[in-house]
Design a protein around this motif. Structure first.
Motif, mmCIF file in Angstrom:
data_model
loop_
_atom_site.group_PDB
_atom_site.id
_atom_site.type_symbol
_atom_site.label_atom_id
_atom_site.label_comp_id
_atom_site.label_asym_id
_atom_site.label_seq_id
_atom_site.Cartn_x
_atom_site.Cartn_y
_atom_site.Cartn_z
ATOM 1 N N ILE A 98 0.841 -1.205 0.000
ATOM 2 C CA ILE A 98 0.000 0.000 0.000
ATOM 3 C C ILE A 98 0.870 1.246 0.000
ATOM 4 O O ILE A 98 0.589 2.216 -0.711
ATOM 5 C CB ILE A 98 -0.979 -0.031 1.194
ATOM 6 N N SER A 99 1.946 1.225 0.756
ATOM 7 C CA SER A 99 2.849 2.370 0.803
ATOM 8 C C SER A 99 3.487 2.623 -0.564
ATOM 9 O O SER A 99 3.572 3.774 -1.010
ATOM 10 C CB SER A 99 3.935 2.131 1.859
ATOM 11 N N ALA A 100 3.907 1.554 -1.237
ATOM 12 C CA ALA A 100 4.517 1.704 -2.562
ATOM 13 C C ALA A 100 3.510 2.271 -3.561
ATOM 14 O O ALA A 100 3.838 3.169 -4.347
ATOM 15 C CB ALA A 100 5.055 0.365 -3.045
ATOM 16 N N ALA A 101 2.282 1.772 -3.512
ATOM 17 C CA ALA A 101 1.254 2.268 -4.428
ATOM 18 C C ALA A 101 0.913 3.727 -4.132
ATOM 19 O O ALA A 101 0.746 4.528 -5.056
ATOM 20 C CB ALA A 101 0.005 1.395 -4.338
ATOM 21 N N ALA A 102 0.806 4.058 -2.861
ATOM 22 C CA ALA A 102 0.495 5.437 -2.488
ATOM 23 C C ALA A 102 1.623 6.377 -2.903
ATOM 24 O O ALA A 102 1.373 7.475 -3.409
ATOM 25 C CB ALA A 102 0.240 5.536 -0.985
ATOM 26 N N THR A 103 2.852 5.948 -2.714
ATOM 27 C CA THR A 103 4.001 6.766 -3.115
ATOM 28 C C THR A 103 3.998 6.991 -4.622
ATOM 29 O O THR A 103 4.208 8.114 -5.084
ATOM 30 C CB THR A 103 5.314 6.101 -2.666
ATOM 31 N N ALA A 104 3.737 5.923 -5.382
ATOM 32 C CA ALA A 104 3.683 6.060 -6.838
ATOM 33 C C ALA A 104 2.567 7.011 -7.252
ATOM 34 O O ALA A 104 2.745 7.834 -8.162
ATOM 35 C CB ALA A 104 3.485 4.694 -7.492
ATOM 36 N N GLN A 105 1.428 6.926 -6.572
ATOM 37 C CA GLN A 105 0.290 7.803 -6.880
ATOM 38 C C GLN A 105 0.643 9.261 -6.590
ATOM 39 O O GLN A 105 0.335 10.151 -7.385
ATOM 40 C CB GLN A 105 -0.929 7.366 -6.080
ATOM 41 N N VAL A 106 1.279 9.509 -5.467
ATOM 42 C CA VAL A 106 1.653 10.878 -5.110
ATOM 43 C C VAL A 106 2.700 11.412 -6.083
ATOM 44 O O VAL A 106 2.629 12.573 -6.516
ATOM 45 C CB VAL A 106 2.143 10.952 -3.651
ATOM 46 N N GLN A 107 3.652 10.573 -6.461
ATOM 47 C CA GLN A 107 4.667 11.016 -7.418
ATOM 48 C C GLN A 107 4.035 11.361 -8.768
ATOM 49 O O GLN A 107 4.416 12.342 -9.401
ATOM 50 C CB GLN A 107 5.749 9.953 -7.574
ATOM 51 N N GLN A 108 3.048 10.549 -9.182
ATOM 52 C CA GLN A 108 2.353 10.840 -10.439
ATOM 53 C C GLN A 108 1.591 12.159 -10.321
ATOM 54 O O GLN A 108 1.592 12.975 -11.235
ATOM 55 C CB GLN A 108 1.404 9.690 -10.810
ATOM 56 N N PHE A 109 0.938 12.369 -9.176
ATOM 57 C CA PHE A 109 0.230 13.628 -8.953
ATOM 58 C C PHE A 109 1.204 14.803 -9.020
ATOM 59 O O PHE A 109 0.891 15.843 -9.617
ATOM 60 C CB PHE A 109 -0.498 13.622 -7.610
ATOM 61 N N GLN A 110 2.372 14.650 -8.423
ATOM 62 C CA GLN A 110 3.362 15.725 -8.435
ATOM 63 C C GLN A 110 3.812 16.032 -9.867
ATOM 64 O O GLN A 110 3.946 17.194 -10.251
ATOM 65 C CB GLN A 110 4.559 15.367 -7.561
ATOM 66 N N ARG A 111 4.028 14.961 -10.659
ATOM 67 C CA ARG A 111 4.428 15.177 -12.057
ATOM 68 C C ARG A 111 3.305 15.878 -12.832
ATOM 69 O O ARG A 111 3.563 16.797 -13.614
ATOM 70 C CB ARG A 111 4.789 13.849 -12.721
ATOM 71 N N ASP A 112 2.074 15.421 -12.618
ATOM 72 C CA ASP A 112 0.930 16.037 -13.305
ATOM 73 C C ASP A 112 0.766 17.497 -12.897
ATOM 74 O O ASP A 112 0.485 18.359 -13.732
ATOM 75 C CB ASP A 112 -0.356 15.262 -13.007
ATOM 76 N N ALA A 113 0.920 17.782 -11.616
ATOM 77 C CA ALA A 113 0.785 19.156 -11.135
ATOM 78 C C ALA A 113 1.879 20.037 -11.730
ATOM 79 O O ALA A 113 1.613 21.183 -12.140
ATOM 80 C CB ALA A 113 0.842 19.185 -9.608
ATOM 81 N N GLN A 114 3.092 19.510 -11.779
ATOM 82 C CA GLN A 114 4.196 20.286 -12.355
ATOM 83 C C GLN A 114 3.948 20.538 -13.842
ATOM 84 O O GLN A 114 4.180 21.649 -14.333
ATOM 85 C CB GLN A 114 5.534 19.564 -12.148
ATOM 86 N N ALA A 115 3.433 19.533 -14.545
ATOM 87 C CA ALA A 115 3.121 19.710 -15.967
ATOM 88 C C ALA A 115 2.021 20.747 -16.141
ATOM 89 O O ALA A 115 2.058 21.561 -17.080
ATOM 90 C CB ALA A 115 2.709 18.373 -16.590
ATOM 91 N N PHE A 116 1.047 20.739 -15.227
ATOM 92 C CA PHE A 116 -0.037 21.728 -15.272
ATOM 93 C C PHE A 116 0.522 23.141 -15.102
ATOM 94 O O PHE A 116 0.163 24.060 -15.840
ATOM 95 C CB PHE A 116 -1.071 21.405 -14.187
ATOM 96 N N VAL A 117 1.409 23.318 -14.136
ATOM 97 C CA VAL A 117 2.011 24.637 -13.902
ATOM 98 C C VAL A 117 2.841 25.061 -15.108
ATOM 99 O O VAL A 117 2.781 26.219 -15.544
ATOM 100 C CB VAL A 117 2.848 24.639 -12.603
ATOM 101 N N GLU A 118 3.599 24.125 -15.675
ATOM 102 C CA GLU A 118 4.398 24.450 -16.867
ATOM 103 C C GLU A 118 3.496 24.857 -18.027
ATOM 104 O O GLU A 118 3.807 25.785 -18.766
ATOM 105 C CB GLU A 118 5.280 23.256 -17.258
ATOM 106 N N ASN A 119 2.372 24.155 -18.171
ATOM 107 C CA ASN A 119 1.416 24.489 -19.225
ATOM 108 C C ASN A 119 0.815 25.875 -18.985
ATOM 109 O O ASN A 119 0.615 26.649 -19.921
ATOM 110 C CB ASN A 119 0.321 23.420 -19.290
ATOM 111 N N LEU A 120 0.531 26.169 -17.706
ATOM 112 C CA LEU A 120 0.033 27.511 -17.382
ATOM 113 C C LEU A 120 1.065 28.581 -17.754
ATOM 114 O O LEU A 120 0.708 29.637 -18.292
ATOM 115 C CB LEU A 120 -0.289 27.623 -15.896
ATOM 116 N N LYS A 121 2.346 28.306 -17.468
ATOM 117 C CA LYS A 121 3.403 29.271 -17.780
ATOM 118 C C LYS A 121 3.452 29.555 -19.279
ATOM 119 O O LYS A 121 3.594 30.705 -19.697
ATOM 120 C CB LYS A 121 4.765 28.744 -17.329
ATOM 121 N N LYS A 122 3.339 28.491 -20.064
ATOM 122 C CA LYS A 122 3.439 28.645 -21.514
ATOM 123 C C LYS A 122 2.263 29.422 -22.087
ATOM 124 O O LYS A 122 2.418 30.189 -23.033
ATOM 125 C CB LYS A 122 3.489 27.267 -22.190
#
Length: 164
Positions: A98-122
């Protein structure tokens, strides 16, 4: 400015549901293992109790009857320790998955959020740099908080595991 499309939202929701059901299945698998272990222990205990009772009833003298509890204490302690180890293994395995899955989910969320911010910048209109900086700062702070909490949780789990 680019926004999320309905298909992206549906895809994100489906991924979240798949993760939720996957984690729920892992928890139920762990529960099933614990129930199976407890049934095995209960069945073995019943058989041993029957054997002890038979030995007690067949004792030919009081010395044999008094020696019976002493002969059982060591195996009982070993069985309790083995049971504890098995429960710990099952719980640790489920917690790890469960910890590994949760960590992977949070990391994916972080990548998606960063991509969202980068898209906003552009695609942001002129003059919105301060809003973009605030979004970026908020996501950075959330990421740092998550990393700190995750590190503390891993240290706590390792401390608890070492104590057992």
């Amino acid at each position: 400015m680019s926004t999320l499309t309905p298909q992206q939202l549906v895809t994100a929701q489906q991924a979240g549901l798949e993760t939720l059901f996957g984690l729920t299945n892992k928890a139920f698998e762990g529960f099933e293992k614990l129930v199976t272990l407890n049934f095995q222990v209960g069945k073995a205990t019943l058989a041993e109790s029957q054997e002890i009772l038979a030995k007690g009833l067949s004792a030919s003298n009081p010395g044999e009857l008094l020696a019976l509890p002493a002969s059982l204490s060591q195996p009982a302690a070993e069985k309790v320790a083995a049971y504890g180890r098995q429960v710990h293994e099952i719980v640790s395995e489920v917690q790890s998955e469960i910890s590994a899955a949760a960590t992977a989910q949070v990391q994916q969320f972080q990548r998606d959020a960063q991509a969202f911010v980068e898209n906003l910048k552009k695609n942001a209109p002129a003059g919105s740099e301060s809003v973009i900086a605030a979004w970026n700062s908020a996501f950075s702070a959330a990421s740092a908080t998550y990393e700190s909490a995750n590190k503390a949780a891993r240290q706590w789990v390792s401390t608890v595991s070492a104590a057992q």
